[in-house]
Write a protein that holds these residues in place. Sequence first.
Motif, short mmCIF file in Angstrom:
data_model
loop_
_atom_site.label_atom_id
_atom_site.label_comp_id
_atom_site.label_asym_id
_atom_site.label_seq_id
_atom_site.Cartn_x
_atom_site.Cartn_y
_atom_site.Cartn_z
N GLU A 163 -5.67 -16.49 11.69
CA GLU A 163 -4.96 -17.60 10.91
C GLU A 163 -5.99 -17.69 9.80
OE1 GLU A 163 -6.56 -21.22 13.37
OE2 GLU A 163 -4.63 -20.18 13.77
N TYR A 164 -7.03 -17.34 9.86
CA TYR A 164 -8.14 -17.75 8.87
C TYR A 164 -8.09 -16.58 7.48
CZ TYR A 164 -10.14 -20.88 12.15
OH TYR A 164 -10.09 -21.82 13.18
N ASP A 165 -7.63 -15.57 8.23
CA ASP A 165 -7.82 -14.31 6.91
C ASP A 165 -6.38 -14.08 6.43
OD1 ASP A 165 -10.50 -14.00 7.06
OD2 ASP A 165 -10.41 -12.69 8.75
N VAL A 166 -5.30 -14.56 7.28
CA VAL A 166 -3.86 -13.90 6.81
C VAL A 166 -3.51 -14.32 5.48
CG1 VAL A 166 -2.76 -15.99 7.73
CG2 VAL A 166 -1.63 -13.81 7.57
N ARG A 167 -4.12 -15.43 4.96
CA ARG A 167 -3.59 -16.22 3.58
C ARG A 167 -4.14 -15.24 2.48
NH1 ARG A 167 -7.61 -19.45 5.25
NH2 ARG A 167 -9.42 -19.48 4.20
N ASN A 168 -5.17 -14.30 2.84
CA ASN A 168 -5.53 -13.34 2.04
C ASN A 168 -4.91 -12.04 1.92
OD1 ASN A 168 -7.43 -15.27 0.94
ND2 ASN A 168 -8.89 -14.67 2.66
N VAL A 169 -3.92 -12.03 2.77
CA VAL A 169 -3.20 -10.70 3.07
C VAL A 169 -1.72 -10.59 2.62
CG1 VAL A 169 -2.64 -8.83 4.43
CG2 VAL A 169 -4.73 -10.06 4.86
N SER A 170 -1.24 -9.75 1.63
CA SER A 170 0.16 -9.69 1.27
C SER A 170 0.72 -8.52 1.06
CB SER A 170 0.19 -10.62 0.05
OG SER A 170 -0.57 -10.17 -0.95
N ALA A 171 2.16 -8.37 1.03
CA ALA A 171 2.71 -7.21 1.06
C ALA A 171 2.35 -6.50 -0.49
CB ALA A 171 4.24 -7.26 1.34
N GLY A 172 1.97 -5.23 -0.57
CA GLY A 172 1.76 -4.55 -1.77
C GLY A 172 0.36 -4.68 -2.11
N GLN A 173 -0.46 -5.02 -1.17
CA GLN A 173 -2.13 -4.88 -1.23
C GLN A 173 -2.36 -3.30 -0.97
OE1 GLN A 173 -3.55 -8.41 0.75
NE2 GLN A 173 -5.20 -8.78 -0.71
N LYS A 174 -3.30 -3.03 -1.72
CA LYS A 174 -3.88 -1.67 -1.59
C LYS A 174 -4.88 -1.78 -0.30
CE LYS A 174 -2.16 0.50 -5.05
NZ LYS A 174 -1.02 1.52 -4.72
N CYS A 175 -5.18 -0.97 0.53
CA CYS A 175 -6.09 -1.03 1.53
C CYS A 175 -6.24 0.71 1.90
CB CYS A 175 -5.27 -1.52 2.87
SG CYS A 175 -3.91 -0.51 3.34
N LEU A 176 -7.57 0.56 2.61
CA LEU A 176 -7.94 2.00 3.06
C LEU A 176 -7.99 2.06 4.61
CD1 LEU A 176 -9.52 4.54 2.30
CD2 LEU A 176 -11.73 3.50 2.72
N VAL A 177 -7.36 3.15 5.32
CA VAL A 177 -7.21 3.18 6.38
C VAL A 177 -8.28 4.28 7.04
CG1 VAL A 177 -5.76 3.81 8.30
CG2 VAL A 177 -4.85 2.56 6.60
N THR A 178 -8.93 4.10 7.97
CA THR A 178 -10.09 4.81 8.32
C THR A 178 -9.51 5.36 9.94
OG1 THR A 178 -11.80 4.18 6.93
CG2 THR A 178 -12.34 5.38 9.08
N ILE A 179 -9.33 6.58 10.23
CA ILE A 179 -9.02 7.08 11.53
C ILE A 179 -10.26 7.29 12.46
CG2 ILE A 179 -7.73 8.62 12.71
CD1 ILE A 179 -6.05 7.08 10.70
N VAL A 180 -10.64 6.29 13.30
CA VAL A 180 -12.03 6.43 13.80
C VAL A 180 -12.19 7.53 14.60
CG1 VAL A 180 -13.23 5.36 15.78
CG2 VAL A 180 -11.57 3.90 14.21
N PRO A 181 -11.30 8.44 15.53
CA PRO A 181 -11.67 9.63 16.12
C PRO A 181 -11.97 10.87 15.07
CG PRO A 181 -9.70 8.88 17.01
CD PRO A 181 -9.92 8.00 15.87
#
Length: 271
Positions: A163-181
């Motif tokens: 609930e503290y970080d969700v206000r900084n997240v919105s649809a359309g934001q760029k993000c980087l996904v790192t596959i751990v394995p």
Amino acid sequence: WDLLSFLEENDMPEDMRIVRTVKRFIRIILLLTLLAAVMGALYIYLLPMLESQKVQSYDAYVVKRGSISTTNSFSATISIASSETHKNTARATSIREIYVTNGQGVRKGDKLMLLDNGELLKAGLDGVVTEMRFDTIDWLWNNVDLIQISDLTNLTVSLSVDEYDVRNVSAGQKCLVTIVPTGENFETEITHVDRVSSSSGQVAFYTVTANLSVPESVLPGMTASVTIPSDFAEDTLILDMAALAFDEEKQPYVLRKNDASYQKVSVMTGL
């Protein structure tokens, strides 16, 4: 040294034995006192001399001008976004012919299975045969799961944001996904933020999803981390955080070198 044994083993008057014993105790106490005095003198006089020999040194950092950004990172899981399961919808029957094998890639419209009652099952999407439960020798009751097709190329990334970080997240934001394995990185964007909490604990968590196109090395169920940009400052002064120190009031300052000495300079921190 045992006092009782000493008194028993020495054939002398008792008063003489007591006097000799007392003298030995006095000598021991004097020796211990002298030793303590020497140690104290070493501590008082020698230690400061050794301390004065030390030279205080600092690491050097340079203030630069540029851009800086912060990010938020979340744990995530990879799951299937599109799949379909084919059943025999009519009366009980058997399988007449199977056109695919488990693990085989198929295209939309490809024939999958022909039943004795005349039903012809075809793929409704591009994907891979991920489950096949029966063979041609098996008898089927009506409405039984026969074959599953899953899209293993276009997957979904799901993460829980508190609930503290969700206000900084919105649809359309760029993000980087790192596959751990596998350690592979993929750029994508947030597609949906669920505004209804998915948890019932003291801290509310919200499900955030993103679409991801992956190669064969990435499979559903793998763990991942998602990094989302948070704040950004452009054309600003940048200094390594290790250069900061804090006073008794927890206010930041740096030491600016001035010839052979250092000057304490208060600073105002930003991003």
